[in-house]
Design an enzyme around this catalytic site. Structure first.
Site, mmCIF file in Angstrom:
data_model
loop_
_atom_site.group_PDB
_atom_site.id
_atom_site.type_symbol
_atom_site.label_atom_id
_atom_site.label_comp_id
_atom_site.label_asym_id
_atom_site.label_seq_id
_atom_site.Cartn_x
_atom_site.Cartn_y
_atom_site.Cartn_z
ATOM 1 N N ASP A 24 0.868 -1.188 0.000
ATOM 2 C CA ASP A 24 0.000 0.000 0.000
ATOM 3 C C ASP A 24 0.902 1.235 0.000
ATOM 4 O OD1 ASP A 24 -3.129 0.811 1.225
ATOM 5 O OD2 ASP A 24 -1.515 2.300 1.211
ATOM 6 N N TYR A 50 -2.009 10.136 -2.611
ATOM 7 C CA TYR A 50 -2.215 11.385 -3.368
ATOM 8 C C TYR A 50 -1.266 12.487 -2.867
ATOM 9 C CZ TYR A 50 -6.731 9.515 -5.102
ATOM 10 O OH TYR A 50 -7.719 8.771 -5.687
ATOM 11 N N ARG A 97 0.035 14.433 9.421
ATOM 12 C CA ARG A 97 -0.592 13.484 10.369
ATOM 13 C C ARG A 97 0.018 13.639 11.757
ATOM 14 N NH1 ARG A 97 -1.892 8.038 6.772
ATOM 15 N NH2 ARG A 97 -2.198 9.206 4.838
ATOM 16 N N ASP A 151 -3.807 2.325 -5.071
ATOM 17 C CA ASP A 151 -2.483 2.306 -4.420
ATOM 18 C C ASP A 151 -2.207 1.011 -3.671
ATOM 19 O OD1 ASP A 151 -3.919 2.589 -2.002
ATOM 20 O OD2 ASP A 151 -2.369 3.904 -1.160
ATOM 21 N N GLU A 152 -2.949 -0.058 -4.006
ATOM 22 C CA GLU A 152 -2.769 -1.316 -3.270
ATOM 23 C C GLU A 152 -2.664 -2.492 -4.212
ATOM 24 O OE1 GLU A 152 -5.596 -2.014 -0.062
ATOM 25 O OE2 GLU A 152 -5.777 0.170 0.132
#
Ligand code: DCP
Ligand code: MG
Ligand code: MG
Length: 335
Positions: A22, A27, A59, A113-114
């Site tokens: 992942d 983005y 984050r 994305d995985e």
């Protein structure tokens, strides 16, 4: 080309090596790669009124994924916002990342994305020829020497492990394991124990291959990703999210039950908010609760809700649980 790992769902086979990838803050990473001067700044990507994702700088400053823009700005006034409504660059990036990964095994794309990859073949090639591998690469859930009944453990990230290196050597020497296998071969009352050790070895080699794959992705595309390694897709996916960003985690088959039992049912792919609510009403909050209810109850629930989600969840759980032998009965009722 991407294709489904068909044979994965229905069988319990500890001798396979599945890697799940992942991309980290996809983005946001794409936007920062185009604007390197933003690398150390908090960056969020917006669609309509939401910050759909943000980089790990943001984050750490308290911005979660899928936050309303107002809320994100309130939490982090310095947040740089970039409109991400045009998906063209993300689709293009996804394509080249998948191309790199697919060189290493059978790839099943699981979103932009995985991806899940069956890397068993490449691992087996290395397993017979490799003389240098004697450690796990990255984090490890489980214990290869595992005499203790409770073998769920997670390797501590060493101070050396960072988002930059993303690698930890875990001291489980191959030689020690081989000796153990040999001694088990002589003394074990069943060969199952020996096979289990072999499965551990395959994952050990797999962890090195995955480190190489992540390195190849970064070198050739610029993108960093996290990865999970296990003997099936469900565990590999769950492992992938355990240590992010830019890290990899391996879950040993022998640790799977202990790892899964306390997990919220919400963590099982396919169980969403609504399903979580329905299961809660039945007293099912964690995987262990689900293993306790009767197969009859599970069947009734799946039929009542006409839900492929619950079917998928139940099959995933039964697949790995001690009541696996009831799986065929369950499927006969459902299909
Ligand atoms: N995405 C979206 N809307 C959602 C979920 C995701 O637009 N409801 C987009 C933005 C993400 C990308 O898909 O960048 C990949 O989703 P992930 O869940 O993998 O999240 P990220 O890659 O952003 O972060 P992480 O590092 O947690 O994987
Ligand atoms: Mg991601
Ligand atoms: Mg994703």
């Amino acid at each position: 080309m991407a294709r489904r790992l068909e044979e994965e769902e229905g069988e319990q086979d500890d001798s396979r090596v599945i890697a799940y990838f992942d991309v980290d803050c996809f983005y946001a990473q794409a936007e920062v790669l185009r604007r390197p001067y933003l690398q150390d700044r908090p960056v969020g990507v917006t669609q309509k009124f939401l910050v759909v994702t943000c980089n790990y700088v943001a984050r750490r400053l308290g911005v979660p994924k899928m936050a309303p823009i107002d809320e994100a700005k309130r939490r982090c006034p310095d947040l740089v916002l970039i409109n991400g409504e045009d998906l063209t660059p993300y689709r293009a990036a996804s394509k080249i990342i998948m191309q790199v990964l697919s060189r290493f095994g059978t790839l099943e794309r699981r979103g932009l994305d995985e991806a899940a990859l069956d890397i068993t073949e490449e691992v087996r090639k290395r397993f017979s020829s490799s003389i240098n591998v004697n450690t796990f690469q990255g984090h490890l859930v489980g214990n290869v020497t595992g005499n203790a009944p409770d073998i769920l453990s997670s390797a501590e990230a060493s101070p050396a492990e960072s988002e930059t290196s993303g690698k930890v050597e875990i001291s489980q020497s191959r030689e020690a394991l081989e000796n153990r296998c040999l001694s088990l071969a002589h003394t074990a009352s069943t060969s199952a124990e020996v096979l289990r050790r072999q499965g551990d070895f395959l994952l050990m080699v797999g962890s090195h291959l995955v480190a190489e794959m992540r390195e190849a992705v970064e070198k050739e595309t610029g993108y960093r990703c996290s990865s999970g390694i296990a003997h099936n897709k469900l565990l590999a996916k769950l492992a992938c999210s355990l240590n992010k960003p830019n890290k990899q985690t391996c879950i040993l088959p022998s640790a799977a039950d202990n790892f899964l039992r306390p997990l919220s049912v919400r963590k099982i792919p396919g169980v969403g908010q609504r399903m979580e609510g329905t299961l809660k009403e039945m007293g099912i909050g964690i995987v262990e609760d689900m293993q306790r209810v009767s197969v009859q109850q599970l069947c009734d629930l799946a039929i009542e809700l006409d839900s492929s989600f619950i079917m998928h969840a139940v099959v995933s759980i039964l697949h790995l649980s001690s009541i696996r032998d009831t799986l065929s009965h369950f499927l006969l009722r459902i299909l």
